[in-house]
Design a protein around this motif. Structure first.
Motif, short mmCIF file in Angstrom:
data_model
loop_
_atom_site.label_atom_id
_atom_site.label_comp_id
_atom_site.label_asym_id
_atom_site.label_seq_id
_atom_site.Cartn_x
_atom_site.Cartn_y
_atom_site.Cartn_z
N GLN A 61 -0.92 -11.61 2.31
CA GLN A 61 -2.06 -12.29 2.94
C GLN A 61 -2.74 -11.39 3.95
OE1 GLN A 61 -3.15 -15.68 2.14
NE2 GLN A 61 -4.91 -14.61 3.04
N LYS A 62 -1.95 -10.66 4.74
CA LYS A 62 -2.52 -9.76 5.74
C LYS A 62 -3.33 -8.65 5.09
CE LYS A 62 -1.24 -6.64 9.52
NZ LYS A 62 -0.11 -6.05 10.31
N ASP A 63 -2.77 -8.03 4.05
CA ASP A 63 -3.47 -6.95 3.37
C ASP A 63 -4.75 -7.45 2.70
OD1 ASP A 63 -1.59 -5.12 4.16
OD2 ASP A 63 -0.47 -5.17 2.28
N PHE A 64 -4.67 -8.65 2.14
CA PHE A 64 -5.84 -9.20 1.46
C PHE A 64 -6.94 -9.55 2.46
CE2 PHE A 64 -7.66 -12.82 -1.29
CZ PHE A 64 -8.50 -11.94 -1.96
N ASP A 65 -6.57 -10.12 3.59
CA ASP A 65 -7.56 -10.44 4.61
C ASP A 65 -8.25 -9.17 5.12
OD1 ASP A 65 -6.97 -13.12 4.41
OD2 ASP A 65 -5.62 -13.17 6.15
#
Length: 380
Positions: A61-65
């Protein structure tokens, strides 16, 4: 090394080892990084799938955001790119405008630091973010209007449609368009992807790579085929005229646009998904008059040509959907390019992992030992 038998178009000649995309044309199986396309179309998004294809794994989720914010940050283009596009002839094809614009990006950002992960990531983000902006800009500039500025409050797909139509799309329209981009993102070693790998093997910059692939995609035997479906349906005119039209075309030995595929011997799995999306749009916003014609044509073609393994491909329904979204037909292929840029960049990265410049051989079919004839002695 012995010269192999000649295979026109390099048909069935392996030219790369890849873990990006798998296709089984006999069963209609398509996978991105091992995940079935049907599952991605139902559960993923275009940008998440782009991350998967380019970096080889689904993001946290962090990388995608972070990735999404980078895309938003880089949507805008240099004003000099816009000024150059204003000088393009209004009658020029949008694919030519896109190819020229992508090549121009290289003048501003190309450093060819292919050993620098930060440069490679920035290049990938810029290309994914700016191509939709340039496609939308040319639509308005060729009419003498200012481009529509991107909106940071809209996600990638909704913003793309907003820039194209100057109207915030209905959530279903944005969702359908997002899935269309996802389905066009990658498809193994097709002509434009091969072009990208060949260009990339010379160690040039990614902007030149994408520009070369855009030029390849524009041909009528590749991406340009999707522009021909709507004119064909318009020529048919009515459901009642489908079979007489088909009979005439077959008697003349002509192709039926949107049918048949070099690989698939069954219905294109992407076409199945797009057909369902076209139905959703028709149910929500009213049935497009072309939709009934398309359904009847697909049925008739399957009856006539099913024994020859000719079925609907992705172009058949994508053009129908884009028309329902208010997109002119000459923008279908540029939109295809904005999606397929994902696959081109994924193959570029993979090519660099064990690069060897492409240098196929040839079978010489000319003459030998021909003497030089002075110009005054030549006939004619």
């Amino acid at each position: 090394m012995a010269v192999c038998d000649y295979s026109p178009g390099l048909e069935n000649v392996p030219a790369a080892r890849s873990s990006i995309c798998f296709i089984d044309g006999k069963t209609g199986q398509l996978e991105y990084r091992g995940i079935p396309i049907t599952e991605l179309a139902q559960k993923s998004s275009f940008l998440e799938t782009a991350y998967l294809l380019i970096w080889g794994n689904l993001p946290s989720q962090k990388d995608f955001d972070t990735f999404k914010q980078e895309i938003i940050h880089h949507r805008r283009t240099k004003y000099r790119i816009r000024d150059a596009m204003e000088c393009f002839p209004a009658s020029g094809h949008p694919m030519d405008a896109l190819q020229a614009s992508v090549a121009a990006l290289g003048l501003f950002y190309s450093q060819r630091k292919l050993d620098d992960p930060a440069y490679m990531r920035e290049s990938i983000v810029r290309l994914l973010a700016k191509l939709p902006t340039m496609v939308a800009a040319f639509r308005h500039l060729r009419k003498g209007n200012d481009p529509i500025k991107p909106r940071d409050d809209l996600d990638h797909t909704a913003n793309f449609l907003y820039m194209l139509n100057e109207q915030e799309p209905h959530p279903l329209q944005a969702q359908v368009f997002d899935t269309c981009l996802l389905l066009h993102a990658e498809h193994s070693l097709n002509a434009s992807t091969f072009s990208a790998r060949v260009t990339g093997s010379t160690l040039t910059d990614p902007y030149a790579i994408v520009a070369s692939a855009v030029g390849t995609l524009g041909g009528p035997l590749h991406g340009g085929a999707n522009e021909t479906v709507i004119p064909m349906l318009n020529e048919i005119g009515t459901v009642e005229n489908v079979r007489p039209y088909l009979d005439q075309k077959l008697a003349q030995g002509e192709k039926i646009m949107g049918f048949g595929h070099r690989i698939y011997r069954v219905k294109d799995p992407r076409a199945k998904i797009l057909q369902g999306l076209a139905e959703q749009l028709s149910e929500t916003f009213g049935c497009d008059r072309y939709y009934g014609i398309a359904q009847e044509l697909e049925k008739a073609v399957e009856e006539r040509l099913g024994d020859r393994k000719i079925y609907a491909n992705i172009e058949f329904y994508s053009g129908l959907i884009y028309r329902q979204l208010g997109i002119p037909s000459d923008l279908f292929t540029p939109i295809f390019a904005t999606a397929r840029t994902v696959g081109w960049l994924a193959h570029w990265k993979e090519q660099l992992e064990a690069n060897r410049i492409y240098r196929p051989t040839q079978i010489y079919a000319g003459q030998h030992d021909q003497g030089y004839i002075p110009v005054v002695e030549r006939a004619g």
